[in-house]
Design a protein around this motif. Sequence first.
Motif, short mmCIF file in Angstrom:
data_model
loop_
_atom_site.label_atom_id
_atom_site.label_comp_id
_atom_site.label_asym_id
_atom_site.label_seq_id
_atom_site.Cartn_x
_atom_site.Cartn_y
_atom_site.Cartn_z
N GLU A 10 -8.18 19.31 11.80
CA GLU A 10 -8.00 20.56 12.24
C GLU A 10 -9.45 21.32 12.75
O GLU A 10 -9.47 22.42 12.42
CB GLU A 10 -7.36 21.35 11.54
CG GLU A 10 -5.96 20.87 11.20
CD GLU A 10 -5.05 21.53 10.06
OE1 GLU A 10 -5.50 22.74 9.85
OE2 GLU A 10 -4.14 20.94 9.31
N CYS A 11 -10.04 20.53 13.56
CA CYS A 11 -11.14 21.24 14.20
C CYS A 11 -11.53 21.12 15.67
O CYS A 11 -12.57 21.63 16.25
CB CYS A 11 -12.53 20.61 13.28
SG CYS A 11 -12.75 18.72 13.77
N VAL A 12 -10.67 20.45 16.41
CA VAL A 12 -10.62 20.12 17.72
C VAL A 12 -9.69 21.11 18.37
O VAL A 12 -8.49 21.08 18.07
CB VAL A 12 -10.36 18.50 18.15
CG1 VAL A 12 -10.62 18.32 19.61
CG2 VAL A 12 -11.76 17.84 17.47
N ASP A 13 -9.96 21.53 19.60
CA ASP A 13 -8.98 22.05 20.17
C ASP A 13 -8.27 21.37 21.47
O ASP A 13 -7.09 21.82 21.58
CB ASP A 13 -9.71 23.55 21.16
CG ASP A 13 -10.09 24.20 20.17
OD1 ASP A 13 -9.73 25.34 19.43
OD2 ASP A 13 -11.57 24.47 19.86
N LEU A 97 -6.77 17.48 15.51
CA LEU A 97 -6.43 18.69 16.42
C LEU A 97 -6.09 19.82 15.49
O LEU A 97 -5.27 19.94 14.48
CB LEU A 97 -5.42 18.25 17.35
CG LEU A 97 -5.60 17.73 18.57
CD1 LEU A 97 -4.21 17.32 19.31
CD2 LEU A 97 -6.47 18.44 19.38
N LYS A 98 -6.61 21.10 15.84
CA LYS A 98 -5.96 22.27 15.36
C LYS A 98 -4.59 22.24 15.87
O LYS A 98 -4.10 21.85 16.55
CB LYS A 98 -6.61 23.28 15.87
CG LYS A 98 -8.11 23.70 15.53
CD LYS A 98 -9.00 24.78 16.37
CE LYS A 98 -10.43 24.67 16.20
NZ LYS A 98 -11.09 25.74 16.99
N ASP A 99 -4.06 23.30 14.86
CA ASP A 99 -2.34 23.51 15.16
C ASP A 99 -2.02 24.10 16.31
O ASP A 99 -1.03 23.91 16.85
CB ASP A 99 -2.05 24.50 13.99
CG ASP A 99 -1.76 24.00 12.61
OD1 ASP A 99 -1.52 22.61 12.77
OD2 ASP A 99 -1.88 24.59 11.61
N ASP A 100 -3.17 24.84 17.09
CA ASP A 100 -2.85 25.32 18.38
C ASP A 100 -3.36 24.40 19.43
O ASP A 100 -3.78 24.86 20.71
CB ASP A 100 -3.27 26.66 18.69
CG ASP A 100 -4.59 26.73 18.39
OD1 ASP A 100 -5.41 25.90 17.98
OD2 ASP A 100 -5.24 28.07 18.67
N GLY A 101 -3.67 23.16 19.08
CA GLY A 101 -4.35 22.39 20.03
C GLY A 101 -3.52 21.26 20.80
O GLY A 101 -2.35 21.48 20.44
N ASN A 160 4.06 24.60 18.38
CA ASN A 160 4.55 25.78 19.32
C ASN A 160 3.35 26.95 19.48
O ASN A 160 3.48 27.87 20.27
CB ASN A 160 5.56 26.34 18.98
CG ASN A 160 7.06 25.61 19.45
OD1 ASN A 160 6.73 24.80 20.25
ND2 ASN A 160 7.84 25.66 18.83
N ASP A 161 2.30 26.66 18.38
CA ASP A 161 1.39 27.59 18.78
C ASP A 161 0.37 27.64 19.81
O ASP A 161 -0.49 28.33 20.14
CB ASP A 161 0.46 27.70 17.26
CG ASP A 161 1.16 28.04 16.12
OD1 ASP A 161 1.86 28.66 16.15
OD2 ASP A 161 0.44 27.58 14.92
#
Length: 408
Positions: A10-13, A97-101, A160-161
């Motif tokens: 969870e560090c990449v957009d 991926l980040k949750d909003d990625g 969905n973020d």
Amino acid sequence: LDILRNIDSECVDMIYLDPPFNKKKSFTAPIGTTARGASFKDIFGKEDFKDEWREEFRVENKELFNFIKSMQFYANDSDVAYIAYMGIRIIECHRILKDDGCLFYHCDDTMQHYIKIMLDIVFGRENFRNEINWKRTSSHNDGLKLGRITDAILYFAKSNDHLSKKVYIERSNPEDYYESIETETGRRYTRTNSHALERSGDSPKELTFNGKKYIAPEGKRFRWNQKTLDAEIKKNPFVLYETKGGKLRQKYYLDEDPGIMIQDLWEDIPSMNMSKSERTGYPTQKPIILLERIIKISTNEKDFVLDPFCGCATAAVAAEKLNRQWVGIDISIKAFELVKQRLKEEVEGFNEDDKQYDVFGSNKPISFQTEPPTLSKHSSKPKKYIYIISNPNHIGFKVGIAKNVKQR
């Protein structure tokens, strides 16, 4: 794969990947081009499906394991090996991926139908956003079938973020679209979308304009309330007009037009129109403006972009031009040479001496290393446990992997 596995969760957009397509041939950059010496094999066979991946799918992603296993009944060994090769990497892409990625997977119709199912399984079908159809050329002849002139870019969110950004392109015929000229001001406007003053919802059914009361048609409501309408009229007394049928309509002006909002069919970026300075000779190079559009749709400035098959580094260059952080991964050292050269030539104001990056603990202008990064102590990557199944009556034992030591 080793590098992806050692990147923190969870560090990449955004991830863009233009991996091999399983075209069953090798690609080599021509001698005399900037990318000379670059080559890659786009051929997959049974030997490319590693046993350890099969076990990891079986234990940790049963649905993907079952899909790959079922492919043996309708696909060939090459197709199965390709999906396994990409599937093990897509699992890691999803994790980092980040949750909003989001992720953009560039492919063509060679394997697209299998790739889409693989991505549905890993990301969840509900997180599929678009199949972007990119018209890469205007002509390609093939005696056995219709010419292939498009690629597909499969766009998935992690949840969905993730929200897409609105991106506009300039109209090719603005004066044709804005066909009317306002007598009072000389401004060009259109009545094409003038019905937009009415809509369904909770907005008002009645409005007063120039002392006259207007009622929205059955099933419609006005877009503006009375207060907003009065404010708009104060700014521009000519923004509304009455049709011959007595309906209230709004004008849309050329000088206020942001352009055409991007949809899922991209016909305005042919690969053959790359500038001479942009072309490297890399056999599968994509136009810089294609990557710029993808990055604008999905990220903000300072966001982190990753390309795990970076090739001639187009995604990295586009990310730098748009002030995003980036990392590219490739099996060839040529990618490092190309990104250095392209940043100097294509990114205005880029200077290696005053760019201070700190990627993987390096203060070099552009960090380059051949060893996988070390996971930070803050990584949320799930731990894996080794379990052993053995029978004391037989020599040897079997080894597998599980997230939970009690799972087996």
